[in-house]
Design a protein around this motif. Structure first.
Motif, PDB file in Angstrom:
ATOM      1  N   VAL A  62       0.853  -1.183   0.000  1.00 48.35           N
ATOM      2  CA  VAL A  62       0.000   0.000   0.000  1.00 48.35           C
ATOM      3  C   VAL A  62       0.890   1.235   0.000  1.00 48.35           C
ATOM      4  O   VAL A  62       1.753   1.383   0.866  1.00 48.35           O
ATOM      5  CB  VAL A  62      -0.928   0.038   1.236  1.00 48.35           C
ATOM      6  CG1 VAL A  62      -1.832   1.266   1.184  1.00 48.35           C
ATOM      7  CG2 VAL A  62      -1.749  -1.225   1.337  1.00 48.35           C
ATOM      8  N   GLU A  88     -11.436  -2.367  -1.905  1.00 47.37           N
ATOM      9  CA  GLU A  88     -10.421  -1.462  -1.373  1.00 47.37           C
ATOM     10  C   GLU A  88     -10.930  -0.796  -0.108  1.00 47.37           C
ATOM     11  O   GLU A  88     -12.140  -0.622   0.063  1.00 47.37           O
ATOM     12  CB  GLU A  88     -10.050  -0.402  -2.407  1.00 47.37           C
ATOM     13  CG  GLU A  88      -9.392  -0.966  -3.637  1.00 47.37           C
ATOM     14  CD  GLU A  88      -9.030   0.110  -4.645  1.00 47.37           C
ATOM     15  OE1 GLU A  88      -9.750   1.134  -4.729  1.00 47.37           O
ATOM     16  OE2 GLU A  88      -8.029  -0.073  -5.352  1.00 47.37           O
ATOM     17  N   THR A  89      -9.990  -0.420   0.752  1.00 46.47           N
ATOM     18  CA  THR A  89     -10.343   0.233   2.002  1.00 46.47           C
ATOM     19  C   THR A  89      -9.238   1.196   2.433  1.00 46.47           C
ATOM     20  O   THR A  89      -8.098   1.057   2.002  1.00 46.47           O
ATOM     21  CB  THR A  89     -10.565  -0.812   3.128  1.00 46.47           C
ATOM     22  OG1 THR A  89     -10.982  -0.139   4.302  1.00 46.47           O
ATOM     23  CG2 THR A  89      -9.308  -1.604   3.409  1.00 46.47           C
ATOM     24  N   THR A  90      -9.603   2.129   3.278  1.00 46.40           N
ATOM     25  CA  THR A  90      -8.602   3.001   3.905  1.00 46.40           C
ATOM     26  C   THR A  90      -8.327   2.553   5.343  1.00 46.40           C
ATOM     27  O   THR A  90      -7.505   3.133   6.025  1.00 46.40           O
ATOM     28  CB  THR A  90      -9.074   4.473   3.915  1.00 46.40           C
ATOM     29  OG1 THR A  90     -10.352   4.543   4.558  1.00 46.40           O
ATOM     30  CG2 THR A  90      -9.166   5.019   2.503  1.00 46.40           C
ATOM     31  N   ASP A  91      -9.045   1.513   5.786  1.00 42.76           N
ATOM     32  CA  ASP A  91      -8.863   0.952   7.126  1.00 42.76           C
ATOM     33  C   ASP A  91      -7.726  -0.074   7.067  1.00 42.76           C
ATOM     34  O   ASP A  91      -7.947  -1.267   6.952  1.00 42.76           O
ATOM     35  CB  ASP A  91     -10.166   0.306   7.602  1.00 42.76           C
ATOM     36  CG  ASP A  91     -10.083  -0.220   9.023  1.00 42.76           C
ATOM     37  OD1 ASP A  91      -9.025  -0.045   9.674  1.00 42.76           O
ATOM     38  OD2 ASP A  91     -11.067  -0.824   9.475  1.00 42.76           O
ATOM     39  N   TYR A  92      -6.502   0.397   7.122  1.00 46.27           N
ATOM     40  CA  TYR A  92      -5.322  -0.452   6.943  1.00 46.27           C
ATOM     41  C   TYR A  92      -5.123  -1.466   8.058  1.00 46.27           C
ATOM     42  O   TYR A  92      -4.490  -2.492   7.863  1.00 46.27           O
ATOM     43  CB  TYR A  92      -4.058   0.407   6.841  1.00 46.27           C
ATOM     44  CG  TYR A  92      -4.153   1.498   5.817  1.00 46.27           C
ATOM     45  CD1 TYR A  92      -4.315   1.212   4.471  1.00 46.27           C
ATOM     46  CD2 TYR A  92      -4.081   2.832   6.200  1.00 46.27           C
ATOM     47  CE1 TYR A  92      -4.409   2.219   3.529  1.00 46.27           C
ATOM     48  CE2 TYR A  92      -4.174   3.853   5.267  1.00 46.27           C
ATOM     49  CZ  TYR A  92      -4.338   3.533   3.932  1.00 46.27           C
ATOM     50  OH  TYR A  92      -4.441   4.533   3.001  1.00 46.27           O
ATOM     51  N   GLN A 115       1.470   5.198   0.571  1.00 49.11           N
ATOM     52  CA  GLN A 115       0.897   6.166   1.498  1.00 49.11           C
ATOM     53  C   GLN A 115      -0.166   6.997   0.778  1.00 49.11           C
ATOM     54  O   GLN A 115       0.051   7.510  -0.316  1.00 49.11           O
ATOM     55  CB  GLN A 115       1.987   7.071   2.059  1.00 49.11           C
ATOM     56  CG  GLN A 115       1.483   7.962   3.162  1.00 49.11           C
ATOM     57  CD  GLN A 115       2.626   8.702   3.835  1.00 49.11           C
ATOM     58  OE1 GLN A 115       3.787   8.515   3.523  1.00 49.11           O
ATOM     59  NE2 GLN A 115       2.270   9.565   4.774  1.00 49.11           N
ATOM     60  N   GLY A 116      -1.337   7.097   1.378  1.00 46.73           N
ATOM     61  CA  GLY A 116      -2.435   7.860   0.815  1.00 46.73           C
ATOM     62  C   GLY A 116      -3.319   7.055  -0.138  1.00 46.73           C
ATOM     63  O   GLY A 116      -4.388   7.509  -0.523  1.00 46.73           O
ATOM     64  N   GLU A 117      -2.894   5.849  -0.520  1.00 50.60           N
ATOM     65  CA  GLU A 117      -3.676   4.986  -1.422  1.00 50.60           C
ATOM     66  C   GLU A 117      -4.553   4.039  -0.602  1.00 50.60           C
ATOM     67  O   GLU A 117      -4.311   3.814   0.588  1.00 50.60           O
ATOM     68  CB  GLU A 117      -2.740   4.165  -2.318  1.00 50.60           C
ATOM     69  CG  GLU A 117      -1.883   4.996  -3.245  1.00 50.60           C
ATOM     70  CD  GLU A 117      -2.675   5.593  -4.409  1.00 50.60           C
ATOM     71  OE1 GLU A 117      -3.582   4.931  -4.925  1.00 50.60           O
ATOM     72  OE2 GLU A 117      -2.366   6.734  -4.780  1.00 50.60           O
ATOM     73  N   LYS A 118      -5.530   3.441  -1.243  1.00 49.76           N
ATOM     74  CA  LYS A 118      -6.383   2.453  -0.589  1.00 49.76           C
ATOM     75  C   LYS A 118      -5.703   1.087  -0.607  1.00 49.76           C
ATOM     76  O   LYS A 118      -4.946   0.775  -1.522  1.00 49.76           O
ATOM     77  CB  LYS A 118      -7.733   2.380  -1.294  1.00 49.76           C
ATOM     78  CG  LYS A 118      -8.562   3.630  -1.121  1.00 49.76           C
ATOM     79  CD  LYS A 118      -9.912   3.483  -1.763  1.00 49.76           C
ATOM     80  CE  LYS A 118     -10.737   4.740  -1.528  1.00 49.76           C
ATOM     81  NZ  LYS A 118     -12.071   4.628  -2.125  1.00 49.76           N
ATOM     82  N   ALA A 119      -6.007   0.292   0.414  1.00 50.01           N
ATOM     83  CA  ALA A 119      -5.475  -1.070   0.515  1.00 50.01           C
ATOM     84  C   ALA A 119      -6.440  -2.044  -0.149  1.00 50.01           C
ATOM     85  O   ALA A 119      -7.652  -1.940   0.015  1.00 50.01           O
ATOM     86  CB  ALA A 119      -5.286  -1.443   1.981  1.00 50.01           C
ATOM     87  N   THR A 120      -5.900  -2.992  -0.904  1.00 50.43           N
ATOM     88  CA  THR A 120      -6.705  -4.025  -1.558  1.00 50.43           C
ATOM     89  C   THR A 120      -6.862  -5.212  -0.613  1.00 50.43           C
ATOM     90  O   THR A 120      -5.914  -5.627   0.037  1.00 50.43           O
ATOM     91  CB  THR A 120      -6.016  -4.498  -2.855  1.00 50.43           C
ATOM     92  OG1 THR A 120      -5.894  -3.382  -3.732  1.00 50.43           O
ATOM     93  CG2 THR A 120      -6.806  -5.593  -3.540  1.00 50.43           C
TER      94      THR A 120
END
Length: 139
Positions: free
Chosen positions: A67, A96-100, A69-74
């Motif tokens: 991931v 995708e999520t921003t909840d890493y 920085q600033g991108e969404k996690a798959t």
């Protein structure tokens, strides 16, 4: 009576030889060193990877652990296989999520597929869209 018993034995033997297409989720640890090395190399880039272990066994590795920085996690939500004649289709869904830090999300998967026959083509579909394998390797 003797002929009937012989027939039953033959039917049991023939049905025992029939192989089935099976799918199992596995971990890289405990598998052969070549597969472990393949996965280690694949972890550098997100995507779908195909490893041909032998004529009857293939592995599919789905990677979404990288991931920026600033991108969404798959993460992956579904995985299955389907056949069409001599084609094996790998079907998986991702989101995708921003909840890493959510521990319930799966960012990496490894599946072992035992083949029931020889397939001329193996295709990959992510969320219903055909995608290329990032890497194809194996023995």
């Amino acid at each position: 009576m003797k002929k009937l018993v012989t027939f039953i034995v033959v039917v049991i033997l023939l049905s025992g030889c029939k192989s089935e297409l099976t799918l199992s989720k596995v971990t890289p640890k405990g598998n052969n060193k070549t597969l472990q090395s393949f996965i280690t190399n694949a972890q550098a880039q997100n995507g779908v990877y195909l490893y041909l272990d032998n004529p009857k066994t293939v592995y599919i590795y789905l990677n979404g652990i990288n991931v920026l920085q600033g991108e969404k996690a798959t993460y992956f939500t579904d995985f299955k296989v389907a056949t069409e004649g001599d084609t094996l289709n790998i079907l998986y869904n991702s989101d995708e999520t921003t909840d890493y830090s959510n521990p319930s999300l799966t960012h990496e998967l490894l599946y072992k597929i035992k083949l029931d026959k020889k397939y001329d083509t193996i295709r990959s579909f992510q969320n219903g869209e055909e995608v290329s394998f990032n890497t194809v390797s194996g023995n």
